[in-house]
Design a protein around this motif. Sequence first.
Motif, PDB file in Angstrom:
ATOM      1  N   GLY A   1      29.051  45.043  35.934  1.00  0.00           N
ATOM      2  CA  GLY A   1      28.687  46.006  36.960  1.00  0.00           C
ATOM      3  C   GLY A   1      29.470  47.297  36.919  1.00  0.00           C
ATOM      4  N   PHE A   2      30.475  47.386  36.022  1.00  0.00           N
ATOM      5  CA  PHE A   2      31.326  48.568  35.966  1.00  0.00           C
ATOM      6  C   PHE A   2      31.379  49.158  34.552  1.00  0.00           C
ATOM      7  N   GLU A   3      30.392  48.837  33.740  1.00  0.00           N
ATOM      8  CA  GLU A   3      30.416  49.243  32.333  1.00  0.00           C
ATOM      9  C   GLU A   3      30.436  50.754  32.140  1.00  0.00           C
TER      10      GLU A   3
ATOM     11  N   LEU B   1      36.794  45.406  43.624  1.00  0.00           N
ATOM     12  CA  LEU B   1      36.088  44.136  43.471  1.00  0.00           C
ATOM     13  C   LEU B   1      35.787  43.485  44.811  1.00  0.00           C
ATOM     14  N   LEU B   2      36.246  44.076  45.909  1.00  0.00           N
ATOM     15  CA  LEU B   2      36.062  43.481  47.221  1.00  0.00           C
ATOM     16  C   LEU B   2      34.745  43.902  47.862  1.00  0.00           C
TER      17      LEU B   2
ATOM     18  N   TYR C   1      32.036  41.223  44.093  1.00  0.00           N
ATOM     19  CA  TYR C   1      32.294  41.220  42.652  1.00  0.00           C
ATOM     20  C   TYR C   1      33.432  40.259  42.326  1.00  0.00           C
ATOM     21  N   LEU C   2      34.416  40.172  43.210  1.00  0.00           N
ATOM     22  CA  LEU C   2      35.547  39.274  42.996  1.00  0.00           C
ATOM     23  C   LEU C   2      35.123  37.818  42.887  1.00  0.00           C
ATOM     24  N   ASP C   3      33.991  37.471  43.527  1.00  0.00           N
ATOM     25  CA  ASP C   3      33.527  36.088  43.525  1.00  0.00           C
ATOM     26  C   ASP C   3      32.837  35.681  42.223  1.00  0.00           C
TER      27      ASP C   3
END
Length: 203
Positions: free
Chosen positions: A166-168, A176-177, A188-190
């Motif tokens: 998602g951050f490419e 990530l929260l 994203y952290l999950d």
Amino acid sequence: MNLLQRTEWYLYKKIKRSRLKNTTPTIISSNCNGEYWYYDMNLKFLSPTINLSFDMNDYVKMLENLPWYMRQPVLPYEDRRFEFPTGRIGDIEIRFNHYKTFMEAEYKWEERKKRINWDNLFVLGVDGDNCTYATLQRFDKLPYKNKVIFTHVPYDEIKSAYYIPGFENCEGLEALLYFKKQMRIRRYLDDFDYISFLNGKGF
């Protein structure tokens, strides 16, 4: 979140908590990611790295000699780039992002530093905050059994790297929260199974 989303989020975390066997981890983190694992699992903060962040190069340098740095006093240090308080331990800058005063930050740092469980360490990093490829390599060589560095692109040759999609198109990982688009109860952290990680099963 509406009521339905809050209920789903509560149940999601409850299921995760039921899987957690290791309830006394010390999570040393370069930013707030580790802190939110404590929040999610309703665990006591057994780490000084709460409500703060580091430049990744400073962070890795600290981890390379963590016992020594944890014996150093935290001293005030003015960094005019930031509106929040900043400090130093030795030559390492700490950004106390979520504290109003240096005195408050110093008190919490010293209080939580005493709680470190040296036999139950878990180390987290990210490929943001000025992280370079050389930083990734140094992190990968750190002598910790349980370590992971989240990255915005795959690095198959870095054994401790975990790719978060998602951050490419970014220079590195961003927050990530945030909840993922079209996902009501997943951040994203999950993407990372941190329960298995904290239970000592790796990733």
